[in-house]
Design an enzyme around this catalytic site. Structure first.
Site, PDB file in Angstrom:
ATOM      1  N   SER A  11       0.820  -1.219   0.000  1.00  0.00           N
ATOM      2  CA  SER A  11       0.000   0.000   0.000  1.00  0.00           C
ATOM      3  C   SER A  11       0.853   1.267   0.000  1.00  0.00           C
ATOM      4  CB  SER A  11      -0.967  -0.018   1.195  1.00  0.00           C
ATOM      5  OG  SER A  11      -0.252  -0.054   2.413  1.00  0.00           O
ATOM      6  N   LYS A  13       3.340   2.030   2.476  1.00  0.00           N
ATOM      7  CA  LYS A  13       3.646   2.497   3.836  1.00  0.00           C
ATOM      8  C   LYS A  13       5.106   2.943   3.943  1.00  0.00           C
ATOM      9  CE  LYS A  13       2.489  -1.433   5.669  1.00  0.00           C
ATOM     10  NZ  LYS A  13       2.154  -2.116   4.407  1.00  0.00           N
ATOM     11  N   SER A  14       6.027   2.112   3.434  1.00  0.00           N
ATOM     12  CA  SER A  14       7.453   2.458   3.506  1.00  0.00           C
ATOM     13  C   SER A  14       7.724   3.710   2.675  1.00  0.00           C
ATOM     14  CB  SER A  14       8.324   1.309   3.003  1.00  0.00           C
ATOM     15  OG  SER A  14       8.124   0.174   3.821  1.00  0.00           O
ATOM     16  N   HIS A  50       8.795  -1.306  -1.993  1.00  0.00           N
ATOM     17  CA  HIS A  50       8.708  -2.204  -3.140  1.00  0.00           C
ATOM     18  C   HIS A  50       9.013  -1.469  -4.443  1.00  0.00           C
ATOM     19  CE1 HIS A  50       6.196  -4.479  -0.187  1.00  0.00           C
ATOM     20  NE2 HIS A  50       7.025  -5.407  -0.610  1.00  0.00           N
ATOM     21  N   GLU A  89       7.638  -1.162   9.984  1.00  0.00           N
ATOM     22  CA  GLU A  89       7.231  -2.541  10.331  1.00  0.00           C
ATOM     23  C   GLU A  89       6.941  -2.715  11.825  1.00  0.00           C
ATOM     24  OE1 GLU A  89       6.734  -4.678   7.922  1.00  0.00           O
ATOM     25  OE2 GLU A  89       8.091  -4.163   6.274  1.00  0.00           O
ATOM     26  N   CYS A 145      -5.844  -4.091  -5.872  1.00  0.00           N
ATOM     27  CA  CYS A 145      -6.170  -5.523  -5.807  1.00  0.00           C
ATOM     28  C   CYS A 145      -5.684  -6.206  -7.088  1.00  0.00           C
ATOM     29  CB  CYS A 145      -7.668  -5.726  -5.642  1.00  0.00           C
ATOM     30  SG  CYS A 145      -8.142  -7.464  -5.677  1.00  0.00           S
ATOM     31  N   CYS A 186      -8.759  -6.615  -2.512  1.00  0.00           N
ATOM     32  CA  CYS A 186      -9.929  -5.918  -1.974  1.00  0.00           C
ATOM     33  C   CYS A 186     -10.688  -6.929  -1.101  1.00  0.00           C
ATOM     34  CB  CYS A 186     -10.818  -5.395  -3.097  1.00  0.00           C
ATOM     35  SG  CYS A 186     -11.637  -6.663  -4.071  1.00  0.00           S
TER      36      CYS A 186
END
Ligand code: ADP
Ligand code: ZN
Length: 192
Positions: A11, A13-14, A50, A89, A145, A186
């Protein structure tokens, strides 16, 4: 100030954490980043996303190690925490992490944490629910998704959940892996 960045795998986050840390650095703030050493997917001394965005980070083996590293930095810095502490994390950390973060934030520093809001079973992950509750700012991100239909066509809806593909290491909640083990999905496709 506590900022909490959550979402499923992939998503961003990093990416969001490193973006915030980079901007704090541009603002002339004293920034330090941490990540657990088990997350050795790409780089060991950097928070890596990623999409290959990185930020220099110190690694920690467990919660005790993280505490001792942060307290060491504080004592070398005239008993003052850095202006901004980023930790990636954090879903792997114990609940005791929450009062520790609160203590740092109450001293006037900013803490930005990132982690999975749910495990692959769809259950709230570790200290994340508490962090979301006490956070001054919560950023909940979604991925795309990538579940495929019978024709091999990708769903493409916003993904909020991590779907485990492989059964290797089954029974073990903590499985750090990239796209070969997990898919962002999803709710509808996650339930299939
Ligand atoms: P997280 O830390 O949440 O796992 P990262 O910041 O490491 O996420 O990676 C986010 C990046 O992953 C995106 O910018 C995109 O380039 C890539 N990516 C790979 N698969 C997906 C997906 N299914 N949905 C969204 N982004 C994806
Ligand atoms: Zn879907």
């Amino acid at each position: 100030m506590l900022e909490v960045v959550v979402g499923c795998m992939f998503s961003g986050k990093s990416e969001e954490l490193t973006r915030r840390l980079r901007r704090a650095k541009i603002a002339g703030q004293d920034v330090i980043a941490f990540k657990p050493s088990i997350d050795n997917r790409y780089e060991s001394e950097k928070i890596a996303s990623h999409s290959s965005v990185t930020f220099d980070a110190k690694t920690f083996k467990n919660f005790e190690d993280l505490i001792s590293k942060i307290m060491m930095i504080r004592s070398r810095n005239n008993d003052k925490f850095p202006d901004v502490i980023g930790i990636d994390e954090v879903q792997f950390l114990p609940r005791d992490f929450v009062p520790f973060v609160e203590m740092i934030v109450n001293s006037g520093s900013k803490v930005i944490v990132a982690g999975l809001d749910m495990d692959y079973l769809g259950k709230p992950f570790g200290p994340i629910p508490d962090l979301m509750a006490i956070g001054d700012k919560v950023i909940k991100l979604s991925a795309i998704c990538v579940a495929e239909d019978e024709m091999g066509k990708i769903c493409g809806e916003p993904a909020t959940r991590s779907y485990r593909l492989s059964s290797k290491n089954s029974g073990k909640l903590v499985q750090v892996g990239a796209s070969d083990s997990y898919q962002a999905r999803c709710r509808k496709c996650w339930n299939k």
